[in-house]
Enzyme design. Sequence first.
Site, short mmCIF file in Angstrom:
data_model
loop_
_atom_site.label_atom_id
_atom_site.label_comp_id
_atom_site.label_asym_id
_atom_site.label_seq_id
_atom_site.Cartn_x
_atom_site.Cartn_y
_atom_site.Cartn_z
N VAL A 1 1.46 -1.28 -0.30
CA VAL A 1 0.04 -0.46 -0.31
C VAL A 1 0.85 0.83 0.09
CG1 VAL A 1 -1.81 1.59 0.96
CG2 VAL A 1 -2.11 -1.08 1.42
N CYS A 2 0.93 1.83 -0.43
CA CYS A 2 1.02 3.39 -0.56
C CYS A 2 2.68 3.38 -1.52
CB CYS A 2 0.99 4.18 0.80
SG CYS A 2 1.28 5.75 0.52
N THR A 3 3.60 3.68 -0.47
CA THR A 3 4.77 3.39 -0.40
C THR A 3 5.34 2.54 -0.49
OG1 THR A 3 5.58 5.09 1.24
CG2 THR A 3 5.37 6.39 -0.60
#
Length: 209
Positions: A97-99
């Site tokens: 998720v995300c970075t």
Amino acid sequence: MLLYDGFTALDAVGPYEVLCRVPGLRVTMVAREAGPVRTDTGELSLVADRAMRDVHRADVLLVPGGGDRGVTAMLGDATVHEWIRRVHRRSVWTTSVCTGSLILGAAGLLRGLPATTYWAARPYLEKVGATYKPGRFVEAGKIITAAGVSAGIDMGLHLAARLSGTKVAEAMQLAVEYDPDPPYDTGSPEKADAETEALALKLIADAAV
């Protein structure tokens, strides 16, 4: 779910709230050492039940993103990279998720693959060998990457469908009442102006420790 100092809470908690209720699944938080792990703001902790050295396989691996400090540390952590690669070899799904996608990339898992990440981190995907692809989540083989923070809920529902069928995923969407109707239409850089982008990044930076 891999926790590390400086991870972003919703990156983990969003998909957790979906997946922890899927029949037959047991979600375990893992970190370098068992115990509380601080988020990127330093004001909240989640508890890792197990240490990395005690977890050798998982059907699903999820790596959340985090603030600059946390992700930067993970990008250079060879021990974490080796653990990710080891678990990935036997996983059914490896996700981020995300970075968190940058951490998967640093471990060598995204070379030549399409992937997504947090909007401000998109240029960094190329540096870890991936190609940016728009979307709330991107599936490439057994790897699924989700865009920023709240997109982890979308990915969690997609993963629930992959693991237990569409009906379970639909029921889980209702169970957590995930029916987005935001009061503002600035949820992506394509919809926001430059001033809003700058303020968003400043608010995140100011809240970080």
